[in-house]
Write a protein that holds these residues in place. Structure first.
Motif, short mmCIF file in Angstrom:
data_model
loop_
_atom_site.label_atom_id
_atom_site.label_comp_id
_atom_site.label_asym_id
_atom_site.label_seq_id
_atom_site.Cartn_x
_atom_site.Cartn_y
_atom_site.Cartn_z
N ILE A 294 0.74 -1.47 0.27
CA ILE A 294 0.27 -0.20 0.07
C ILE A 294 1.12 1.62 0.17
CG2 ILE A 294 -1.79 1.03 1.43
CD1 ILE A 294 -2.91 -1.07 1.88
N ALA A 295 1.42 1.63 1.00
CA ALA A 295 2.42 2.59 0.50
C ALA A 295 3.45 3.00 -0.24
CB ALA A 295 3.73 2.15 2.20
N ALA A 296 3.98 1.62 -0.93
CA ALA A 296 4.71 1.92 -2.48
C ALA A 296 3.94 2.31 -3.06
CB ALA A 296 5.05 0.21 -2.84
N VAL A 297 2.75 2.05 -3.17
CA VAL A 297 1.59 2.98 -4.52
C VAL A 297 1.32 3.87 -3.89
CG1 VAL A 297 -0.21 2.92 -5.60
CG2 VAL A 297 0.89 0.82 -5.07
N LEU A 298 1.23 4.19 -2.07
CA LEU A 298 0.78 5.80 -2.26
C LEU A 298 2.17 6.83 -1.94
CD1 LEU A 298 -2.21 5.23 0.92
CD2 LEU A 298 -2.51 4.94 -1.18
N VAL A 299 2.93 6.22 -1.96
CA VAL A 299 4.15 7.30 -2.00
C VAL A 299 4.40 7.78 -2.49
CG1 VAL A 299 6.19 5.70 -2.30
CG2 VAL A 299 6.66 7.47 -0.62
N ARG A 300 4.09 7.54 -3.90
CA ARG A 300 3.69 8.30 -5.65
C ARG A 300 3.49 9.93 -4.99
NH1 ARG A 300 2.32 2.68 -8.94
NH2 ARG A 300 4.25 1.08 -8.41
N THR A 303 1.24 14.32 -2.43
CA THR A 303 -0.32 15.51 -1.86
C THR A 303 -0.02 14.24 -0.21
OG1 THR A 303 -1.49 16.24 -2.85
CG2 THR A 303 -2.27 15.84 -1.20
N LEU A 304 -0.06 12.47 -0.40
CA LEU A 304 -0.34 11.70 0.36
C LEU A 304 1.25 10.97 1.14
CD1 LEU A 304 -2.71 9.33 -1.85
CD2 LEU A 304 -3.50 11.18 0.31
N ARG A 305 1.96 11.67 0.52
CA ARG A 305 3.53 10.88 0.66
C ARG A 305 4.04 11.76 2.25
NH1 ARG A 305 7.37 13.64 -2.71
NH2 ARG A 305 6.76 11.48 -4.42
N PRO A 306 3.30 12.95 2.43
CA PRO A 306 3.55 13.22 4.25
C PRO A 306 2.66 12.83 5.00
CG PRO A 306 3.32 15.19 3.15
CD PRO A 306 3.10 14.22 1.52
N LEU A 307 1.56 12.29 4.35
CA LEU A 307 0.12 12.25 5.24
C LEU A 307 0.74 10.19 5.84
CD1 LEU A 307 -2.32 13.22 3.84
CD2 LEU A 307 -1.97 14.60 5.64
N LEU A 308 1.05 9.90 5.14
CA LEU A 308 1.52 8.52 5.55
C LEU A 308 2.89 8.36 5.76
CD1 LEU A 308 1.43 5.26 3.87
CD2 LEU A 308 3.56 5.79 2.22
#
Length: 333
Positions: A294-300, A303-308
Protein backbone atom coordinates in the motif's frame (compact mmCIF):
# COMPACT_ATOMS: atom_id res chain seq x y z
CA UNK A 1 17.83 -22.31 -3.35
CA UNK A 2 14.76 -23.06 -5.44
CA UNK A 3 11.55 -21.29 -6.31
CA UNK A 4 8.48 -23.35 -6.97
CA UNK A 5 7.56 -22.75 -10.64
CA UNK A 6 3.79 -22.96 -10.10
CA UNK A 7 3.50 -20.16 -7.56
CA UNK A 8 3.19 -16.79 -9.27
CA UNK A 9 2.51 -14.52 -6.30
CA UNK A 10 5.94 -14.72 -4.65
CA UNK A 11 8.12 -11.67 -4.08
CA UNK A 12 11.32 -11.87 -6.12
CA UNK A 13 13.98 -14.25 -4.83
CA UNK A 14 16.33 -11.54 -3.61
CA UNK A 15 13.54 -9.96 -1.58
CA UNK A 16 12.58 -13.35 -0.10
CA UNK A 17 16.18 -14.02 0.85
CA UNK A 18 16.69 -10.62 2.47
CA UNK A 19 13.37 -10.83 4.34
CA UNK A 20 14.17 -14.34 5.60
CA UNK A 21 17.64 -13.43 6.85
CA UNK A 22 16.45 -10.21 8.52
CA UNK A 23 13.21 -11.77 9.82
CA UNK A 24 11.28 -8.87 8.31
CA UNK A 25 7.75 -8.96 9.74
CA UNK A 26 6.42 -6.92 6.80
CA UNK A 27 6.68 -10.09 4.69
CA UNK A 28 5.03 -12.41 7.20
CA UNK A 29 2.51 -14.55 5.32
CA UNK A 30 3.56 -13.22 1.90
CA UNK A 31 5.80 -16.25 1.46
CA UNK A 32 6.95 -19.31 3.39
CA UNK A 33 10.41 -20.84 3.64
CA UNK A 34 10.53 -24.62 3.20
CA UNK A 35 13.66 -26.46 4.35
CA UNK A 36 14.37 -29.52 2.23
CA UNK A 37 16.72 -31.06 4.79
CA UNK A 38 14.08 -31.11 7.55
CA UNK A 39 10.77 -31.24 5.66
CA UNK A 40 9.55 -28.21 7.64
CA UNK A 41 8.17 -24.89 6.36
CA UNK A 42 8.43 -21.64 8.30
CA UNK A 43 7.34 -18.03 8.33
CA UNK A 44 10.01 -15.50 7.32
CA UNK A 45 10.00 -14.30 10.96
CA UNK A 46 10.97 -17.73 12.36
CA UNK A 47 13.42 -17.30 15.27
CA UNK A 48 15.26 -20.52 14.45
CA UNK A 49 18.81 -20.24 13.00
CA UNK A 50 18.57 -19.56 9.23
CA UNK A 51 18.98 -22.69 7.11
CA UNK A 52 21.61 -22.93 4.40
CA UNK A 53 20.60 -21.36 1.10
CA UNK A 54 20.89 -24.57 -0.89
CA UNK A 55 18.29 -26.22 1.39
CA UNK A 56 15.64 -23.53 0.85
CA UNK A 57 12.54 -23.50 -1.33
CA UNK A 58 10.07 -20.61 -1.28
CA UNK A 59 6.30 -20.95 -1.49
CA UNK A 60 3.69 -18.21 -1.78
CA UNK A 61 1.27 -19.82 0.66
CA UNK A 62 1.02 -22.54 3.28
CA UNK A 63 -1.15 -24.79 1.10
CA UNK A 64 1.51 -24.89 -1.61
CA UNK A 65 4.18 -25.80 0.95
CA UNK A 66 2.02 -28.56 2.41
CA UNK A 67 1.09 -29.84 -1.05
CA UNK A 68 4.84 -30.22 -1.68
CA UNK A 69 5.12 -32.43 1.40
CA UNK A 70 6.36 -29.96 4.04
CA UNK A 71 5.01 -29.72 7.61
CA UNK A 72 4.43 -26.48 9.59
CA UNK A 73 7.13 -25.36 12.01
CA UNK A 74 6.23 -25.82 15.67
CA UNK A 75 8.35 -22.84 16.65
CA UNK A 76 7.16 -20.00 14.39
CA UNK A 77 3.67 -21.54 13.91
CA UNK A 78 2.58 -20.75 10.32
CA UNK A 79 -1.06 -20.82 11.44
CA UNK A 80 -0.49 -17.41 13.06
CA UNK A 81 0.75 -15.70 9.90
CA UNK A 82 -1.53 -13.12 8.27
CA UNK A 83 -2.84 -14.21 4.91
CA UNK A 84 -1.82 -12.87 1.55
CA UNK A 85 -5.27 -11.58 0.64
CA UNK A 86 -4.48 -10.22 -2.83
CA UNK A 87 -5.96 -13.20 -4.67
CA UNK A 88 -9.21 -13.03 -2.70
CA UNK A 89 -10.01 -9.59 -4.05
CA UNK A 90 -11.69 -8.89 -7.36
CA UNK A 91 -14.04 -11.03 -9.38
CA UNK A 92 -11.75 -13.66 -10.88
CA UNK A 93 -12.71 -17.30 -10.58
CA UNK A 94 -9.85 -17.94 -8.13
CA UNK A 95 -10.87 -14.98 -5.94
CA UNK A 96 -14.49 -16.09 -5.85
CA UNK A 97 -13.51 -19.69 -5.15
CA UNK A 98 -11.24 -18.65 -2.26
CA UNK A 99 -14.04 -16.61 -0.73
CA UNK A 100 -16.35 -19.62 -1.04
CA UNK A 101 -13.77 -21.83 0.67
CA UNK A 102 -13.49 -19.26 3.48
CA UNK A 103 -17.28 -19.37 3.82
CA UNK A 104 -17.17 -23.15 4.29
CA UNK A 105 -18.46 -24.21 0.87
CA UNK A 106 -16.33 -27.35 0.78
CA UNK A 107 -17.41 -28.38 4.28
CA UNK A 108 -20.85 -29.20 2.95
CA UNK A 109 -20.44 -29.48 -0.83
CA UNK A 110 -18.17 -31.17 -3.33
CA UNK A 111 -15.56 -29.52 -5.54
CA UNK A 112 -17.83 -30.21 -8.52
CA UNK A 113 -20.64 -28.26 -6.80
CA UNK A 114 -18.33 -25.30 -6.22
CA UNK A 115 -17.08 -25.42 -9.81
CA UNK A 116 -20.67 -25.33 -11.10
CA UNK A 117 -21.31 -22.18 -9.06
CA UNK A 118 -18.35 -20.65 -10.88
CA UNK A 119 -19.49 -21.90 -14.31
CA UNK A 120 -16.37 -24.07 -14.57
CA UNK A 121 -15.57 -27.76 -14.60
CA UNK A 122 -13.82 -29.11 -11.54
CA UNK A 123 -10.81 -29.88 -13.76
CA UNK A 124 -10.63 -26.25 -14.93
CA UNK A 125 -10.87 -25.03 -11.34
CA UNK A 126 -8.07 -27.33 -10.19
CA UNK A 127 -5.89 -26.14 -13.06
CA UNK A 128 -6.46 -22.49 -12.16
CA UNK A 129 -5.62 -23.08 -8.50
CA UNK A 130 -2.43 -24.97 -9.26
CA UNK A 131 -1.32 -22.25 -11.68
CA UNK A 132 -2.01 -19.39 -9.27
CA UNK A 133 -1.52 -20.95 -5.83
CA UNK A 134 0.55 -24.07 -6.34
CA UNK A 135 -2.17 -26.19 -4.69
CA UNK A 136 -5.59 -27.58 -5.60
CA UNK A 137 -8.81 -26.23 -4.05
CA UNK A 138 -9.07 -29.28 -1.78
CA UNK A 139 -5.48 -28.80 -0.63
CA UNK A 140 -6.18 -25.15 0.16
CA UNK A 141 -9.31 -26.20 2.05
CA UNK A 142 -7.48 -28.93 3.97
CA UNK A 143 -4.58 -26.65 4.95
CA UNK A 144 -7.00 -23.98 6.15
CA UNK A 145 -8.84 -26.48 8.37
CA UNK A 146 -5.75 -28.15 9.81
CA UNK A 147 -3.89 -24.92 10.56
CA UNK A 148 -6.94 -23.57 12.37
CA UNK A 149 -7.13 -26.79 14.37
CA UNK A 150 -3.42 -26.46 15.15
CA UNK A 151 -4.00 -22.97 16.55
CA UNK A 152 -6.90 -24.14 18.71
CA UNK A 153 -4.84 -27.06 20.00
CA UNK A 154 -1.97 -24.77 20.95
CA UNK A 155 -3.90 -21.81 22.38
CA UNK A 156 -7.04 -23.22 23.99
CA UNK A 157 -8.12 -26.03 26.28
CA UNK A 158 -11.08 -26.98 24.08
CA UNK A 159 -11.70 -30.73 23.94
CA UNK A 160 -10.25 -32.26 20.79
CA UNK A 161 -13.74 -33.36 19.73
CA UNK A 162 -14.87 -29.73 19.71
CA UNK A 163 -11.71 -28.67 17.87
CA UNK A 164 -12.48 -31.23 15.18
CA UNK A 165 -15.98 -29.76 14.82
CA UNK A 166 -14.65 -26.17 14.82
CA UNK A 167 -12.25 -27.11 12.02
CA UNK A 168 -14.99 -28.50 9.80
CA UNK A 169 -14.54 -32.23 10.45
CA UNK A 170 -17.68 -34.28 11.04
CA UNK A 171 -15.99 -36.92 13.15
CA UNK A 172 -13.05 -37.16 15.52
CA UNK A 173 -11.77 -40.19 13.63
CA UNK A 174 -11.54 -38.29 10.35
CA UNK A 175 -9.88 -35.35 12.07
CA UNK A 176 -7.26 -37.52 13.77
CA UNK A 177 -6.51 -39.34 10.52
CA UNK A 178 -6.19 -36.13 8.48
CA UNK A 179 -4.00 -34.46 11.09
CA UNK A 180 -1.74 -37.50 11.48
CA UNK A 181 -1.42 -37.90 7.71
CA UNK A 182 -0.51 -34.24 7.11
CA UNK A 183 1.76 -33.57 10.09
CA UNK A 184 3.04 -37.01 11.14
CA UNK A 185 1.97 -36.63 14.76
CA UNK A 186 -1.30 -36.90 16.66
CA UNK A 187 -3.34 -33.79 17.58
CA UNK A 188 -2.92 -34.50 21.30
CA UNK A 189 0.82 -33.79 20.88
CA UNK A 190 -0.03 -30.09 20.66
CA UNK A 191 -2.56 -30.19 23.46
CA UNK A 192 -2.49 -27.10 25.67
CA UNK A 193 -0.74 -27.93 28.93
CA UNK A 194 -2.93 -29.03 31.87
CA UNK A 195 -3.88 -26.39 34.38
CA UNK A 196 -4.19 -23.63 31.79
CA UNK A 197 -7.75 -22.88 32.85
CA UNK A 198 -11.23 -23.55 31.57
CA UNK A 199 -12.24 -22.25 28.18
CA UNK A 200 -15.24 -20.18 29.26
CA UNK A 201 -13.41 -17.42 27.40
CA UNK A 202 -11.30 -18.48 24.43
CA UNK A 203 -8.22 -16.39 23.69
CA UNK A 204 -6.74 -16.46 20.18
CA UNK A 205 -3.99 -14.46 18.53
CA UNK A 206 -4.73 -12.72 15.22
CA UNK A 207 -1.50 -11.84 13.43
CA UNK A 208 -0.92 -8.82 11.17
CA UNK A 209 1.94 -7.22 9.25
CA UNK A 210 3.38 -4.05 10.80
CA UNK A 211 2.92 -1.17 10.89
CA UNK A 212 -0.60 -1.31 12.27
CA UNK A 213 -2.37 1.69 13.82
CA UNK A 214 -4.83 -0.06 16.13
CA UNK A 215 -5.59 3.16 18.04
CA UNK A 216 -6.76 4.91 14.86
CA UNK A 217 -9.01 1.98 14.01
CA UNK A 218 -10.53 2.09 17.51
CA UNK A 219 -11.14 5.84 17.13
CA UNK A 220 -13.04 5.21 13.90
CA UNK A 221 -15.14 2.41 15.38
CA UNK A 222 -15.81 4.31 18.63
CA UNK A 223 -17.38 7.21 16.75
CA UNK A 224 -19.72 4.79 14.98
CA UNK A 225 -20.42 2.24 17.73
CA UNK A 226 -23.96 0.83 17.76
CA UNK A 227 -25.49 1.26 21.26
CA UNK A 228 -26.41 -2.01 22.90
CA UNK A 229 -24.37 -3.97 20.35
CA UNK A 230 -20.84 -2.55 20.45
CA UNK A 231 -18.60 -1.00 23.09
CA UNK A 232 -15.32 0.67 22.14
CA UNK A 233 -12.85 2.25 24.57
CA UNK A 234 -9.24 3.41 24.26
CA UNK A 235 -7.90 -0.14 24.51
CA UNK A 236 -10.42 -2.54 22.99
CA UNK A 237 -13.44 -3.24 20.82
CA UNK A 238 -16.28 -5.46 22.08
CA UNK A 239 -19.57 -6.57 20.56
CA UNK A 240 -22.46 -8.97 21.01
CA UNK A 241 -22.50 -11.63 18.31
CA UNK A 242 -25.05 -14.10 19.64
CA UNK A 243 -28.79 -14.07 20.11
CA UNK A 244 -31.18 -13.89 23.05
CA UNK A 245 -31.36 -17.68 23.03
CA UNK A 246 -27.58 -18.17 22.69
CA UNK A 247 -25.77 -15.08 24.00
CA UNK A 248 -22.17 -14.67 22.84
CA UNK A 249 -19.66 -11.85 22.69
CA UNK A 250 -16.15 -11.01 21.55
CA UNK A 251 -13.47 -8.52 22.53
CA UNK A 252 -10.42 -7.43 20.51
CA UNK A 253 -7.39 -5.70 21.99
CA UNK A 254 -3.67 -5.41 21.27
CA UNK A 255 -1.38 -8.20 22.47
CA UNK A 256 1.46 -5.85 23.43
CA UNK A 257 5.05 -6.87 24.15
CA UNK A 258 6.03 -6.15 20.55
CA UNK A 259 3.87 -9.01 19.28
CA UNK A 260 2.44 -8.20 15.84
CA UNK A 261 -1.00 -9.56 16.72
CA UNK A 262 -4.34 -8.68 18.24
CA UNK A 263 -5.91 -10.77 20.98
CA UNK A 264 -9.42 -12.06 20.28
CA UNK A 265 -11.48 -13.09 23.32
CA UNK A 266 -14.60 -15.16 22.62
CA UNK A 267 -17.39 -16.23 24.95
CA UNK A 268 -20.39 -18.39 24.13
CA UNK A 269 -19.43 -19.07 20.51
CA UNK A 270 -20.41 -22.55 19.31
CA UNK A 271 -17.45 -24.62 18.04
CA UNK A 272 -18.97 -24.88 14.56
CA UNK A 273 -19.05 -21.05 14.35
CA UNK A 274 -15.50 -20.35 15.53
CA UNK A 275 -13.79 -20.27 12.15
CA UNK A 276 -16.42 -17.95 10.69
CA UNK A 277 -16.12 -15.57 13.67
CA UNK A 278 -12.32 -15.46 13.34
CA UNK A 279 -12.61 -14.79 9.58
CA UNK A 280 -15.06 -11.94 10.19
CA UNK A 281 -12.86 -10.42 12.90
CA UNK A 282 -9.81 -10.52 10.61
CA UNK A 283 -11.78 -8.83 7.85
CA UNK A 284 -13.26 -6.21 10.17
CA UNK A 285 -9.82 -5.16 11.41
CA UNK A 286 -8.17 -5.48 7.98
CA UNK A 287 -5.51 -7.80 9.38
CA UNK A 288 -4.49 -9.34 6.06
CA UNK A 289 -3.59 -6.07 4.34
CA UNK A 290 -0.05 -5.61 3.05
CA UNK A 291 1.03 -2.14 4.30
CA UNK A 292 4.32 -2.41 2.42
CA UNK A 293 2.51 -2.73 -0.93
CA UNK A 294 0.00 0.00 0.00
CA UNK A 295 2.76 2.43 0.97
CA UNK A 296 4.67 1.69 -2.24
CA UNK A 297 1.68 3.01 -4.23
CA UNK A 298 0.67 5.93 -2.01
CA UNK A 299 4.20 7.30 -1.70
CA UNK A 300 4.13 8.18 -5.41
CA UNK A 301 1.56 10.91 -4.71
CA UNK A 302 3.09 14.21 -3.54
CA UNK A 303 0.02 15.05 -1.45
CA UNK A 304 -0.25 11.66 0.24
CA UNK A 305 3.49 11.16 0.83
CA UNK A 306 3.78 13.36 3.96
CA UNK A 307 0.50 11.97 5.36
CA UNK A 308 1.85 8.46 4.93
CA UNK A 309 4.93 9.34 6.97
CA UNK A 310 2.86 10.96 9.73
CA UNK A 311 0.28 8.17 9.93
CA UNK A 312 1.89 4.81 9.16
CA UNK A 313 -0.17 1.67 9.58
CA UNK A 314 -3.63 3.03 8.81
CA UNK A 315 -6.06 0.28 7.83
CA UNK A 316 -9.43 0.16 6.15
CA UNK A 317 -12.06 -0.42 8.87
CA UNK A 318 -14.62 -3.07 8.10
CA UNK A 319 -17.92 -4.19 9.58
CA UNK A 320 -19.30 -7.45 10.90
CA UNK A 321 -21.27 -8.15 7.73
CA UNK A 322 -22.34 -6.55 4.48
CA UNK A 323 -25.68 -5.29 5.79
CA UNK A 324 -24.04 -3.53 8.72
CA UNK A 325 -21.48 -1.94 6.40
CA UNK A 326 -24.22 -0.70 4.06
CA UNK A 327 -26.28 0.68 6.95
CA UNK A 328 -23.26 2.54 8.34
CA UNK A 329 -22.50 4.01 4.91
CA UNK A 330 -26.07 5.32 4.52
CA UNK A 331 -26.37 6.64 8.07
CA UNK A 332 -22.93 8.21 7.86
CA UNK A 333 -24.08 10.43 5.02
Amino acid sequence: MMRDPTTTELPDLQTCEQARLSRDARFDGLFFTAVTSTGIYCRPVCPAPPPRRENISYYANAAAAEAAGFRPCLRCRPELAPRNDVLRRGDSSVARALRMIDAGMLDEHSLADMARHLALSDRQLRRLFVARLGATPMQVHSTRRLLFAKQLLGETALPITQIALASGFRSLRRFNAAFQSAYQFAPRTLRKRPGAGADKVLLLRLGYRPPYDFAALLDFLRARALPGLEHVDDMSYARVIGSAERPAWLRVNACGDGDHALRLALHGVAPADLQDVVTRARRMFDLDADPHAIAAVLVRDRTLRPLLRRHPGLRLPGAWDGFELAARAVLGQ
